[in-house]
Design an enzyme around this catalytic site. Structure first.
Site, PDB file in Angstrom:
ATOM      1  N   ASP A 121      38.757  44.307  33.549  1.00 21.26           N
ATOM      2  CA  ASP A 121      38.214  45.263  34.754  1.00 21.26           C
ATOM      3  C   ASP A 121      39.376  46.041  35.107  1.00 21.26           C
ATOM      4  O   ASP A 121      38.839  47.357  35.879  1.00 21.26           O
ATOM      5  CB  ASP A 121      37.838  44.362  35.585  1.00 21.26           C
ATOM      6  N   THR A 124      48.118  39.962  36.884  1.00 20.58           N
ATOM      7  CA  THR A 124      47.791  41.353  37.571  1.00 20.58           C
ATOM      8  C   THR A 124      48.427  41.629  38.652  1.00 20.58           C
ATOM      9  O   THR A 124      48.474  40.567  39.623  1.00 20.58           O
ATOM     10  CB  THR A 124      46.306  41.394  37.616  1.00 20.58           C
ATOM     11  N   GLY A 171      40.662  38.315  39.412  1.00 21.01           N
ATOM     12  CA  GLY A 171      39.897  37.205  39.001  1.00 21.01           C
ATOM     13  C   GLY A 171      39.383  37.510  37.799  1.00 21.01           C
ATOM     14  O   GLY A 171      39.811  37.848  36.559  1.00 21.01           O
ATOM     15  N   ASN A 172      38.110  36.900  37.398  1.00 24.28           N
ATOM     16  CA  ASN A 172      37.325  36.830  36.379  1.00 24.28           C
ATOM     17  C   ASN A 172      36.680  38.388  36.159  1.00 24.28           C
ATOM     18  O   ASN A 172      35.842  38.688  36.558  1.00 24.28           O
ATOM     19  CB  ASN A 172      36.173  35.895  36.151  1.00 24.28           C
TER      20      ASN A 172
END
Length: 280
Positions: free
Chosen positions: A145, A114, A166-167
């Site tokens: 997200d 990303t 991130g997550n």
């Protein structure tokens, strides 16, 4: 979750410009893209096809399913829910349980890609966007997200912009980019705004991995990260022709001033890019 259209962020702009909707996904989003003049193409390359074949040969590992049969750690399915009685509701609802399963599958810096960007133009307008292929080996239909407004990125004229990585399955639950921009709108500096936005995620998911950047309308920027050793972002503005590369120490970024700029200045044109090889 847009299929067979390469320029997903341009399709997202078409949704904003030509509909009253916020989010479109799946095959009907592809149909919309074609109506808007975008081209449909096969996005499967030799490298991704090779990785997929290797994944099948390893019994579909890593695998993000849980509480299903057959055992997703040993089988490619098809899967059905386990039939036994659910466990203790308090244990089932513990916010730390699902995050542990994801990071048990060797998720690392080499299987995500990303890039988040925040831009202030010469007229003082701010924009933010995110580009991603998503989570490698994700369950088909999963939405991360990046396309969720306020999660992967967010911008507000007069306040600032933020981007997160991130997550994503955890971070989207907290809308951290929106939180950070709201903090800056209230007068909080970017680094403190990011620390405040990241804090509730760490509270409920202390083992999660993530990072954020933000910039306010004065060109002041900051960055924080958690779960990694360090993180990288770069900045370009009209004061220097060369891009500035920054490395953020994750252990100290949540508690004090990091390597992001501490001085406020008015840039005529500013670009801040989140370089991320690890993103959900």
């Amino acid at each position: 979750c847009l299929r067979r259209v390469k320029t997903a962020i341009a399709v997202a702009r078409a949704v904003m410009d030509h509909t009253d909707h916020t989010l479109m996904v799946g095959d009907l989003a592809t149909k919309f893209a074609l109506e808007m003049g975008f081209s449909e193409t096969n996005l499967t390359g030799n490298r991704s096809l090779s990785k997929w074949k290797a994944w099948l040969a390893k019994h579909c590992q890593p695998n993000f399913r849980q509480d299903v049969t057959p055992d997703p750690r040993q089988s490619c399915g098809p899967y059905t829910p386990k039939t036994q009685t659910m466990g203790d509701p308090e244990e089932q609802d513990s916010p730390g349980n699902d995050i542990q399963s994801a990071f048990a599958h060797n998720i690392g810096e080499d299987n995500h890609d990303t890039i988040g960007m925040i831009v202030i133009d010469q007229s003082g307008r701010i924009s933010a966007g995110t580009s991603t292929n998503g989570l490698t080996y994700k369950i088909p239909g999963r939405v991360g997200d990046s396309p969720i407004m306020g999660a992967g990125s967010y911008a507000m004229n007069g306040a600032g912009g933020a981007a997160a990585t991130g997550n994503g399955d955890v971070m989207m639950r907290f809308l951290p980019s929106f939180n950070a921009v709201s903090q800056m709108q209230a007068g909080v500096d970017p680094t403190t705004a990011l620390q405040k936005a990241m804090a509730p995620i760490i509270k409920f998911y202390p083992s999660f991995h993530g990072a954020m950047i933000a910039v306010n309308m004065d060109g002041k920027y900051g960055a924080v990260c958690h779960g990694y050793t360090n993180w990288t972002f770069c900045v370009a503005d009209d004061s220097s022709p060369e891009v500035q590369l920054h490395f953020i120490d994750c252990k100290s970024s949540m508690t004090g001033v990091n390597s992001a700029n501490a001085d406020t200045y008015q840039a005529k044109l500013l670009l801040i890019i989140f370089i991320s090889s690890f993103v959900f």
